[in-house]
Design a protein around this motif. Structure first.
Motif, PDB file in Angstrom:
ATOM      1  N   GLY A 107      51.589  40.558  44.435  1.00 62.35           N
ATOM      2  CA  GLY A 107      50.517  40.810  44.993  1.00 62.35           C
ATOM      3  C   GLY A 107      50.944  41.542  46.533  1.00 62.35           C
ATOM      4  N   TYR A 108      51.944  41.398  47.283  1.00 62.07           N
ATOM      5  CA  TYR A 108      52.248  42.130  48.397  1.00 62.07           C
ATOM      6  C   TYR A 108      52.176  43.527  48.387  1.00 62.07           C
ATOM      7  CZ  TYR A 108      54.702  42.347  53.200  1.00 62.07           C
ATOM      8  OH  TYR A 108      55.029  42.523  54.468  1.00 62.07           O
ATOM      9  N   ILE A 109      52.735  44.260  47.341  1.00 64.08           N
ATOM     10  CA  ILE A 109      52.630  45.445  46.996  1.00 64.08           C
ATOM     11  C   ILE A 109      51.061  45.836  46.482  1.00 64.08           C
ATOM     12  CG2 ILE A 109      53.588  47.525  45.591  1.00 64.08           C
ATOM     13  CD1 ILE A 109      56.389  46.017  46.273  1.00 64.08           C
ATOM     14  N   ARG A 110      51.151  45.179  45.233  1.00 64.60           N
ATOM     15  CA  ARG A 110      49.766  45.464  44.507  1.00 64.60           C
ATOM     16  C   ARG A 110      48.194  45.538  45.340  1.00 64.60           C
ATOM     17  NH1 ARG A 110      48.817  40.494  41.708  1.00 64.60           N
ATOM     18  NH2 ARG A 110      47.645  40.148  43.809  1.00 64.60           N
ATOM     19  N   ASN A 111      48.336  44.397  46.208  1.00 60.37           N
ATOM     20  CA  ASN A 111      47.012  44.254  47.161  1.00 60.37           C
ATOM     21  C   ASN A 111      46.886  45.560  48.185  1.00 60.37           C
ATOM     22  OD1 ASN A 111      46.855  42.227  45.477  1.00 60.37           O
ATOM     23  ND2 ASN A 111      46.830  40.651  47.286  1.00 60.37           N
ATOM     24  N   TYR A 112      48.146  45.808  48.788  1.00 68.86           N
ATOM     25  CA  TYR A 112      48.361  46.877  49.668  1.00 68.86           C
ATOM     26  C   TYR A 112      47.883  48.221  49.091  1.00 68.86           C
ATOM     27  CZ  TYR A 112      50.524  50.557  52.273  1.00 68.86           C
ATOM     28  OH  TYR A 112      50.836  51.625  53.226  1.00 68.86           O
ATOM     29  N   ILE A 113      48.314  48.701  47.965  1.00 67.41           N
ATOM     30  CA  ILE A 113      48.092  49.738  47.116  1.00 67.41           C
ATOM     31  C   ILE A 113      46.472  49.733  46.921  1.00 67.41           C
ATOM     32  CG2 ILE A 113      48.229  51.520  45.162  1.00 67.41           C
ATOM     33  CD1 ILE A 113      50.655  51.162  47.496  1.00 67.41           C
ATOM     34  N   TRP A 114      46.067  48.658  46.193  1.00 66.75           N
ATOM     35  CA  TRP A 114      44.375  48.508  46.059  1.00 66.75           C
ATOM     36  C   TRP A 114      43.709  48.831  47.326  1.00 66.75           C
ATOM     37  CZ3 TRP A 114      44.236  43.545  42.523  1.00 66.75           C
ATOM     38  CH2 TRP A 114      44.704  43.866  41.115  1.00 66.75           C
ATOM     39  N   ASP A 115      44.082  48.213  48.449  1.00 70.48           N
ATOM     40  CA  ASP A 115      43.083  48.495  49.655  1.00 70.48           C
ATOM     41  C   ASP A 115      43.263  49.891  50.040  1.00 70.48           C
ATOM     42  OD1 ASP A 115      42.827  45.733  50.059  1.00 70.48           O
ATOM     43  OD2 ASP A 115      44.272  45.294  51.871  1.00 70.48           O
ATOM     44  N   ARG A 116      44.407  50.455  49.883  1.00 76.23           N
ATOM     45  CA  ARG A 116      44.309  51.880  50.161  1.00 76.23           C
ATOM     46  C   ARG A 116      43.533  52.750  49.228  1.00 76.23           C
ATOM     47  NH1 ARG A 116      49.039  54.012  53.030  1.00 76.23           N
ATOM     48  NH2 ARG A 116      48.782  55.907  52.085  1.00 76.23           N
ATOM     49  N   LEU A 117      43.771  52.445  47.973  1.00 74.20           N
ATOM     50  CA  LEU A 117      42.856  53.230  46.956  1.00 74.20           C
ATOM     51  C   LEU A 117      41.322  52.946  47.114  1.00 74.20           C
ATOM     52  CD1 LEU A 117      45.227  52.663  43.824  1.00 74.20           C
ATOM     53  CD2 LEU A 117      44.959  54.814  45.253  1.00 74.20           C
ATOM     54  N   HIS A 118      40.988  51.769  47.662  1.00 73.18           N
ATOM     55  CA  HIS A 118      39.672  51.542  48.115  1.00 73.18           C
ATOM     56  C   HIS A 118      39.293  52.032  49.428  1.00 73.18           C
ATOM     57  CE1 HIS A 118      39.845  48.881  44.486  1.00 73.18           C
ATOM     58  NE2 HIS A 118      38.284  48.860  44.540  1.00 73.18           N
ATOM     59  N   GLU A 127      40.202  35.601  36.235  1.00 73.40           N
ATOM     60  CA  GLU A 127      38.907  35.136  36.689  1.00 73.40           C
ATOM     61  C   GLU A 127      39.274  34.329  37.871  1.00 73.40           C
ATOM     62  OE1 GLU A 127      35.965  36.002  35.654  1.00 73.40           O
ATOM     63  OE2 GLU A 127      37.154  37.183  34.134  1.00 73.40           O
ATOM     64  N   GLY A 128      40.266  33.425  38.041  1.00 73.18           N
ATOM     65  CA  GLY A 128      40.546  32.778  39.219  1.00 73.18           C
ATOM     66  C   GLY A 128      40.947  33.493  40.367  1.00 73.18           C
ATOM     67  N   LYS A 129      41.304  34.601  40.452  1.00 73.78           N
ATOM     68  CA  LYS A 129      41.874  35.432  41.410  1.00 73.78           C
ATOM     69  C   LYS A 129      40.673  36.169  42.198  1.00 73.78           C
ATOM     70  CE  LYS A 129      46.452  35.076  41.189  1.00 73.78           C
ATOM     71  NZ  LYS A 129      47.194  34.817  42.574  1.00 73.78           N
ATOM     72  N   ASN A 130      39.518  36.523  41.404  1.00 77.17           N
ATOM     73  CA  ASN A 130      38.386  36.975  41.802  1.00 77.17           C
ATOM     74  C   ASN A 130      38.717  38.548  42.435  1.00 77.17           C
ATOM     75  OD1 ASN A 130      36.254  35.318  41.033  1.00 77.17           O
ATOM     76  ND2 ASN A 130      37.076  34.041  42.758  1.00 77.17           N
ATOM     77  N   TRP A 131      39.578  39.010  41.872  1.00 79.60           N
ATOM     78  CA  TRP A 131      39.984  40.420  42.261  1.00 79.60           C
ATOM     79  C   TRP A 131      38.971  41.395  42.231  1.00 79.60           C
ATOM     80  CZ3 TRP A 131      45.054  40.073  38.750  1.00 79.60           C
ATOM     81  CH2 TRP A 131      45.971  39.349  39.336  1.00 79.60           C
ATOM     82  N   HIS A 132      38.038  41.295  41.388  1.00 78.46           N
ATOM     83  CA  HIS A 132      36.916  42.307  41.064  1.00 78.46           C
ATOM     84  C   HIS A 132      35.819  42.202  42.435  1.00 78.46           C
ATOM     85  CE1 HIS A 132      35.447  38.464  39.439  1.00 78.46           C
ATOM     86  NE2 HIS A 132      34.314  38.956  39.717  1.00 78.46           N
ATOM     87  N   LEU A 133      35.818  41.207  42.978  1.00 77.52           N
ATOM     88  CA  LEU A 133      35.184  41.008  44.325  1.00 77.52           C
ATOM     89  C   LEU A 133      35.654  41.635  45.375  1.00 77.52           C
ATOM     90  CD1 LEU A 133      34.043  37.090  43.800  1.00 77.52           C
ATOM     91  CD2 LEU A 133      32.524  39.047  43.096  1.00 77.52           C
ATOM     92  N   GLN A 134      37.097  41.599  45.695  1.00 73.40           N
ATOM     93  CA  GLN A 134      37.595  42.214  46.648  1.00 73.40           C
ATOM     94  C   GLN A 134      37.884  43.774  46.692  1.00 73.40           C
ATOM     95  OE1 GLN A 134      41.185  39.970  48.444  1.00 73.40           O
ATOM     96  NE2 GLN A 134      40.866  38.659  46.531  1.00 73.40           N
ATOM     97  N   TRP A 135      37.999  43.994  45.154  1.00 70.94           N
ATOM     98  CA  TRP A 135      38.269  45.390  45.014  1.00 70.94           C
ATOM     99  C   TRP A 135      37.401  45.745  43.724  1.00 70.94           C
ATOM    100  CZ3 TRP A 135      42.492  41.880  45.245  1.00 70.94           C
ATOM    101  CH2 TRP A 135      43.262  42.078  46.827  1.00 70.94           C
ATOM    102  N   PRO A 136      36.210  46.233  44.070  1.00 70.49           N
ATOM    103  CA  PRO A 136      35.137  46.561  43.122  1.00 70.49           C
ATOM    104  C   PRO A 136      35.598  47.592  41.929  1.00 70.49           C
ATOM    105  CG  PRO A 136      34.224  47.288  45.182  1.00 70.49           C
ATOM    106  CD  PRO A 136      35.685  46.334  45.458  1.00 70.49           C
ATOM    107  N   LYS A 137      36.386  48.458  42.596  1.00 68.44           N
ATOM    108  CA  LYS A 137      36.931  49.939  41.497  1.00 68.44           C
ATOM    109  C   LYS A 137      37.794  49.221  40.550  1.00 68.44           C
ATOM    110  CE  LYS A 137      36.118  53.033  45.261  1.00 68.44           C
ATOM    111  NZ  LYS A 137      37.157  54.047  46.289  1.00 68.44           N
ATOM    112  N   LEU A 138      38.026  48.138  40.556  1.00 66.43           N
ATOM    113  CA  LEU A 138      39.032  47.718  39.350  1.00 66.43           C
ATOM    114  C   LEU A 138      38.496  47.750  38.020  1.00 66.43           C
ATOM    115  CD1 LEU A 138      40.836  44.445  41.038  1.00 66.43           C
ATOM    116  CD2 LEU A 138      41.665  46.822  40.747  1.00 66.43           C
TER     117      LEU A 138
END
Length: 184
Positions: free
Chosen positions: A38-49, A168-179
């Motif tokens: 997540g450290y890397i994944r979330n950082y990249i998702w933030d950048r892409l969003h 589902e438990g991570k709710n990634w789609h709420l934080q990063w809607p482009k996923l």
């Protein structure tokens, strides 16, 4: 066209805190050691969003592979050192040489092999700084899903229902809607 591995290295090189943490982890001298998930994944998702940098990780995963010493206590000791040094309680250290026991699989042969068995392809990414201060990337499934904003189950993670519960438990789609989340 820039290769995705080069793009990830460039993106990481722009993140001073991650570089500092990579240096700190390198100093531990652990074999096949990476900061990942997540450290890397979330950082990249933030950048892409287009989000300004935010600490959107719940832990800082340090993974390594040492079949000579698989004591869980060792990992706890390393976590405590990192927590004391940084004041950050989010460090999580796991020797992948023993994680097959928790995951109910055959023993892993390396850190890369262990990452291959993580639930999502997009999470199976690690980075480290080598002795020449160059970034090394460990991404056994490649980086297409990371930069394509795709969440899919690893072909080596058999438990589909566990994957779905996790996603589902991570709710990634709420934080990063482009996923794009593949529930297959």
């Amino acid at each position: 066209m820039i290769r995705l591995e080069d793009r990830l290295k460039e993106d990481i090189s722009e993140y001073a805190q991650l570089l500092q943490d990579l240096r700190r982890v390198r100093a531990l001298g652990l074999p096949q050691c990476y900061i990942g998930a997540g450290y890397i994944r979330n950082y990249i998702w933030d950048r892409l969003h287009g989000y300004k940098h935010r600490d959107s990780h719940t832990d800082i995963d340090v993974v390594y592979y040492d079949p000579e010493d698989v004591r869980e206590e060792r990992d706890v000791q390393i976590e405590n050192v990192l927590r004391r040094e940084t004041g950050n309680p989010l460090w999580s250290v796991k020797n992948q040489a023993r994680m097959h026991l928790r995951n109910g699989t055959e023993p892993y042969q390396s850190t890369s092999d262990a990452l291959r068995h993580w639930p999502e392809v997009v999470t199976a990414v690690g980075a480290r700084l080598n002795e020449q201060d160059q970034l090394d990337i460990c991404a056994p499934h490649g980086l297409e899903d990371l930069y394509g904003l795709i969440v899919r189950r690893s072909p080596f993670f058999a438990d589909r229902s566990a994957y779905l519960r996790r996603v589902e438990g991570k709710n990634w789609h709420l934080q990063w809607p482009k996923l794009t989340i593949i529930r297959d």
